[in-house]
Scaffold this motif. Sequence first.
Motif, PDB file in Angstrom:
ATOM      1  N   ALA A 165       0.815  -1.204   0.000  1.00  0.00           N
ATOM      2  CA  ALA A 165       0.000   0.000   0.000  1.00  0.00           C
ATOM      3  C   ALA A 165       0.848   1.252   0.000  1.00  0.00           C
ATOM      4  O   ALA A 165       0.496   2.258  -0.596  1.00  0.00           O
ATOM      5  N   ALA A 166       2.017   1.228   0.633  1.00  0.00           N
ATOM      6  CA  ALA A 166       2.844   2.424   0.723  1.00  0.00           C
ATOM      7  C   ALA A 166       3.340   2.871  -0.641  1.00  0.00           C
ATOM      8  O   ALA A 166       3.708   4.024  -0.829  1.00  0.00           O
ATOM      9  N   GLU A 167       3.393   1.955  -1.615  1.00  0.00           N
ATOM     10  CA  GLU A 167       3.945   2.281  -2.924  1.00  0.00           C
ATOM     11  C   GLU A 167       3.138   3.353  -3.612  1.00  0.00           C
ATOM     12  O   GLU A 167       3.674   4.165  -4.355  1.00  0.00           O
ATOM     13  N   GLY A 168       1.838   3.391  -3.412  1.00  0.00           N
ATOM     14  CA  GLY A 168       1.021   4.411  -4.041  1.00  0.00           C
ATOM     15  C   GLY A 168       0.800   5.623  -3.151  1.00  0.00           C
ATOM     16  O   GLY A 168       0.148   6.560  -3.545  1.00  0.00           O
ATOM     17  N   GLY A 169       1.292   5.591  -1.932  1.00  0.00           N
ATOM     18  CA  GLY A 169       1.066   6.699  -1.013  1.00  0.00           C
ATOM     19  C   GLY A 169      -0.201   6.469  -0.213  1.00  0.00           C
ATOM     20  O   GLY A 169      -1.141   5.828  -0.661  1.00  0.00           O
ATOM     21  N   ALA A 170      -0.252   6.963   0.991  1.00  0.00           N
ATOM     22  CA  ALA A 170      -1.445   6.837   1.824  1.00  0.00           C
ATOM     23  C   ALA A 170      -2.389   7.964   1.461  1.00  0.00           C
ATOM     24  O   ALA A 170      -2.148   9.119   1.791  1.00  0.00           O
ATOM     25  N   GLY A 223       1.128  13.462  14.020  1.00  0.00           N
ATOM     26  CA  GLY A 223       2.547  13.713  13.802  1.00  0.00           C
ATOM     27  C   GLY A 223       3.144  14.495  14.954  1.00  0.00           C
ATOM     28  O   GLY A 223       4.281  14.262  15.356  1.00  0.00           O
ATOM     29  N   ALA A 224       2.376  15.468  15.505  1.00  0.00           N
ATOM     30  CA  ALA A 224       2.906  16.282  16.592  1.00  0.00           C
ATOM     31  C   ALA A 224       3.173  15.448  17.823  1.00  0.00           C
ATOM     32  O   ALA A 224       4.055  15.736  18.620  1.00  0.00           O
ATOM     33  N   GLU A 225       2.393  14.432  18.039  1.00  0.00           N
ATOM     34  CA  GLU A 225       2.569  13.579  19.204  1.00  0.00           C
ATOM     35  C   GLU A 225       3.714  12.599  19.013  1.00  0.00           C
ATOM     36  O   GLU A 225       4.031  11.819  19.890  1.00  0.00           O
ATOM     37  N   GLY A 226       4.291  12.590  17.783  1.00  0.00           N
ATOM     38  CA  GLY A 226       5.452  11.750  17.563  1.00  0.00           C
ATOM     39  C   GLY A 226       5.130  10.337  17.139  1.00  0.00           C
ATOM     40  O   GLY A 226       6.036   9.530  16.956  1.00  0.00           O
ATOM     41  N   GLY A 227       3.861   9.978  16.951  1.00  0.00           N
ATOM     42  CA  GLY A 227       3.513   8.635  16.528  1.00  0.00           C
ATOM     43  C   GLY A 227       2.873   8.636  15.166  1.00  0.00           C
ATOM     44  O   GLY A 227       2.364   9.649  14.695  1.00  0.00           O
ATOM     45  N   ALA A 228       2.908   7.479  14.474  1.00  0.00           N
ATOM     46  CA  ALA A 228       2.272   7.353  13.172  1.00  0.00           C
ATOM     47  C   ALA A 228       0.761   7.373  13.340  1.00  0.00           C
ATOM     48  O   ALA A 228       0.236   6.909  14.359  1.00  0.00           O
ATOM     49  N   PRO A 229       0.038   7.931  12.366  1.00  0.00           N
ATOM     50  CA  PRO A 229      -1.425   7.924  12.469  1.00  0.00           C
ATOM     51  C   PRO A 229      -1.948   6.499  12.459  1.00  0.00           C
ATOM     52  O   PRO A 229      -1.369   5.608  11.837  1.00  0.00           O
ATOM     53  N   PRO A 230      -3.023   6.240  13.148  1.00  0.00           N
ATOM     54  CA  PRO A 230      -3.572   4.880  13.165  1.00  0.00           C
ATOM     55  C   PRO A 230      -4.065   4.492  11.781  1.00  0.00           C
ATOM     56  O   PRO A 230      -4.461   5.349  10.986  1.00  0.00           O
ATOM     57  N   PRO A 231      -4.032   3.211  11.457  1.00  0.00           N
ATOM     58  CA  PRO A 231      -4.535   2.787  10.135  1.00  0.00           C
ATOM     59  C   PRO A 231      -6.037   3.035  10.038  1.00  0.00           C
ATOM     60  O   PRO A 231      -6.750   3.009  11.056  1.00  0.00           O
ATOM     61  N   PRO A 232      -6.515   3.282   8.841  1.00  0.00           N
ATOM     62  CA  PRO A 232      -7.960   3.488   8.678  1.00  0.00           C
ATOM     63  C   PRO A 232      -8.731   2.237   9.083  1.00  0.00           C
ATOM     64  O   PRO A 232      -8.247   1.109   8.932  1.00  0.00           O
ATOM     65  N   PRO A 233      -9.920   2.402   9.608  1.00  0.00           N
ATOM     66  CA  PRO A 233     -10.747   1.223   9.929  1.00  0.00           C
ATOM     67  C   PRO A 233     -11.162   0.496   8.655  1.00  0.00           C
ATOM     68  O   PRO A 233     -11.308   1.102   7.590  1.00  0.00           O
ATOM     69  N   THR A 259       0.398  -0.511 -10.646  1.00  0.00           N
ATOM     70  CA  THR A 259       0.398  -0.562  -9.184  1.00  0.00           C
ATOM     71  C   THR A 259      -0.945  -0.069  -8.671  1.00  0.00           C
ATOM     72  O   THR A 259      -1.541   0.830  -9.266  1.00  0.00           O
ATOM     73  N   PRO A 260      -1.461  -0.621  -7.590  1.00  0.00           N
ATOM     74  CA  PRO A 260      -2.643  -0.019  -6.960  1.00  0.00           C
ATOM     75  C   PRO A 260      -2.219   1.233  -6.217  1.00  0.00           C
ATOM     76  O   PRO A 260      -1.182   1.252  -5.546  1.00  0.00           O
ATOM     77  N   THR A 261      -2.979   2.300  -6.325  1.00  0.00           N
ATOM     78  CA  THR A 261      -2.622   3.549  -5.644  1.00  0.00           C
ATOM     79  C   THR A 261      -3.667   4.001  -4.631  1.00  0.00           C
ATOM     80  O   THR A 261      -3.375   4.883  -3.815  1.00  0.00           O
ATOM     81  N   VAL A 262      -4.857   3.460  -4.660  1.00  0.00           N
ATOM     82  CA  VAL A 262      -5.934   3.943  -3.795  1.00  0.00           C
ATOM     83  C   VAL A 262      -5.912   3.209  -2.462  1.00  0.00           C
ATOM     84  O   VAL A 262      -5.882   1.970  -2.409  1.00  0.00           O
ATOM     85  N   THR A 263      -5.928   3.968  -1.407  1.00  0.00           N
ATOM     86  CA  THR A 263      -6.125   3.446  -0.054  1.00  0.00           C
ATOM     87  C   THR A 263      -7.214   4.273   0.610  1.00  0.00           C
ATOM     88  O   THR A 263      -7.521   5.390   0.166  1.00  0.00           O
ATOM     89  N   PRO A 264      -7.797   3.786   1.680  1.00  0.00           N
ATOM     90  CA  PRO A 264      -8.905   4.530   2.294  1.00  0.00           C
ATOM     91  C   PRO A 264      -8.441   5.841   2.930  1.00  0.00           C
ATOM     92  O   PRO A 264      -7.279   6.029   3.269  1.00  0.00           O
ATOM     93  N   ASP A 265      -9.401   6.728   3.086  1.00  0.00           N
ATOM     94  CA  ASP A 265      -9.176   7.919   3.883  1.00  0.00           C
ATOM     95  C   ASP A 265      -8.999   7.501   5.354  1.00  0.00           C
ATOM     96  O   ASP A 265      -9.300   6.355   5.722  1.00  0.00           O
ATOM     97  N   PRO A 266      -8.537   8.398   6.208  1.00  0.00           N
ATOM     98  CA  PRO A 266      -8.350   8.030   7.622  1.00  0.00           C
ATOM     99  C   PRO A 266      -9.603   7.479   8.296  1.00  0.00           C
ATOM    100  O   PRO A 266      -9.499   6.690   9.240  1.00  0.00           O
ATOM    101  N   ASP A 267     -10.776   7.863   7.814  1.00  0.00           N
ATOM    102  CA  ASP A 267     -12.005   7.358   8.442  1.00  0.00           C
ATOM    103  C   ASP A 267     -12.501   6.066   7.794  1.00  0.00           C
ATOM    104  O   ASP A 267     -13.570   5.563   8.140  1.00  0.00           O
ATOM    105  N   GLY A 268     -11.732   5.502   6.842  1.00  0.00           N
ATOM    106  CA  GLY A 268     -12.102   4.241   6.212  1.00  0.00           C
ATOM    107  C   GLY A 268     -12.929   4.381   4.959  1.00  0.00           C
ATOM    108  O   GLY A 268     -13.157   3.394   4.254  1.00  0.00           O
TER     109      GLY A 268
END
Length: 643
Positions: free
Chosen positions: A38-43, A81-91, A164-173
């Motif tokens: 999934a990272a290949e197409g960008g989040a 990002g400000a808290e220093g951790g990666a965002p949680p994966p979308p549901p 390559t697949p490029t589409v991934t969900p938005d943060p809210d899934g």
Amino acid sequence: MSAQQHLSLSRPRGALPRLLLLSALSLVAACDDAPAPAAEGGAAGAGVSAGAGAGEAGAGAAGAAAGAGAGVEAGAGAGAGAEGGAPPPPPHLDAPRARLYTRDPVTDEGRLEEVTLAKTLYPDGRLVSEAVEVMNCLNEPGGVSGQVDIGLPTPIQVSLCRETPTVTPDPDGHYLSYAPPADETDPNDPFAEVMMYHHVNGVYAYYRDQLGFVRYDAPLPALVNVQITTTPRLPFPGFMPNEDGFVPIDNAAFFPKESWEVFAQQFGLPPRDKDMIVFFQGKVDFACDASVIYHEYTHAVIGTGRLQSVILDRYGSNSSPASMNEGLADYFAASPLDQPVVGPYGIGSIDPSGGRDLRVAYRCPEDTSWEVHVHGRVIGSAGWALRARVGAAVADRVIFKALDLFNLNTTHEDAAELIVSMAEEEGEEAAAAAREVLAEHGMLRCDRSSEWTDFNVTTHRDGMPRAVPGAQSVGIPMLGALGVPAYSQHFIPRPEGAAGVRLSWSIRAGQGGGFGGGAAQPLRLAWRRDLPVEFTYASPPALLDGEARPAARDGEQELVLSRDCFGDAERLHTIFLNPSPSEVWVTRMGVEPVDSLGEGAVTCASEPPEGGAMGGAMGGAMGGAMGGEMGGEMGGEMGGAVP
């Protein structure tokens, strides 16, 4: 070739030469089916502000979507990002939402509608379901390539965009951030992936739920935004590359794995074991047209075991099986969408008619054609007329049950009998409607002979020449000595009060003669009184009353037939015969009565040679071409199939 790819277009003008298109598609089919990480197409949308990266190299699909004005809010990922951790994966949602065209930008008048997508198979939300696996094809290095020999001094290197697949969900899934690109010609837009995913799942559900049919037990690969590069650049119209060097293509296709095998061996490319639907990027994005997606998926439903052939029958060459593949793909694109026009956006972008309208009646023999999309409109428009009489559910069921009984060589008449038979199972009302509609469209009986009238390809409704296949284009070299018959015949009414009739026609090399255009070898003309010419491909070779071989001058042929050639008949049925290996196109036809015959006119005061005599002569020629005792035997047996 045991199978063929099916294209959505209906006109050869400006279309890709066949061989190069086949080769390009074969290269597409060589690609690895395994989805990229999934990272290949960008989040998509993960912390991307609206408009960010709109024109930046390497911004990827997510940047393109954001640049189109559909990005995620600027602060979506800032806090994490400000808290220093990666965002949680979308549901991983059971019913993710997206905003799409429910049909196409033309029919929907540019409006998007919020829809529910099928649940994806994987937790990361890649666009893979039980029906389809969607990939983008990015205009950047890394695509597969191979060499294509199309008769130029050096082979052509053809390379594909990178899959390559490029589409991934938005943060809210959900997938609501994806929107149509600002530029319809965008070769990398991710919106095409979401459209393809939703509508393949839709047509899959239609066949499963309405007709009880599932074609594939694994996701069907679907590729969008396909373009190619060629080295060197090709000196042909329609092959002008964009600034990035990629050539835009206006088309879409179903590409079965059987066709790929031939090319994989030729080019030394890796094998693949799946069919695929391929959507190109040209003037517009064909994946934004749901009816084209339904059309190509229906080709996959029909498969490679039926309706593939162009056959030779008693009336000549017959494109009925292959054309019904196209016509039924049109019908089963139109009916579940309740939309009589197929391809108003995709096909309409290159065809001034604005797509194929099934409400426009086509019938046999008048609309018999070598070009399968044109000829296919006979059964397509007949199906739509039946649907209007008995309703969508009954018509869909009747036609699909008949289709299930078709084979490689089913003709329009065969199909009509099976459709009537399936309609009878629905009751007499449906059966009566089927008989009436099929008769109106000429499918119950079609001798493929219509009146010889003035014809010009530039003014004809479909813009199609009348083609006469050659021995190579039908794949039967031995027919070269016999002459390959045309797809349709043309009758001439008896010229009362005239000495005869002058027939004229213009010819040029067809697609089998390179890329269309140029000089063509002369055609012969055979005729029969009152009844269409019939071919036995045995002895006697054909039922006819005469034939002539007028010379060609600058692509023009002319023949004056005396009235005595009619005998007591009310009409003469004529058919073109092609003795050359390559297809010939007839681009103009003319007919006029003449008061005097003049030098060179054909008179029929004496009877033509018996079929056996003509057959013997042609059999000898064919036997000589094949050589040896076997050639002589076959020449004697089949000699004179067409004098």
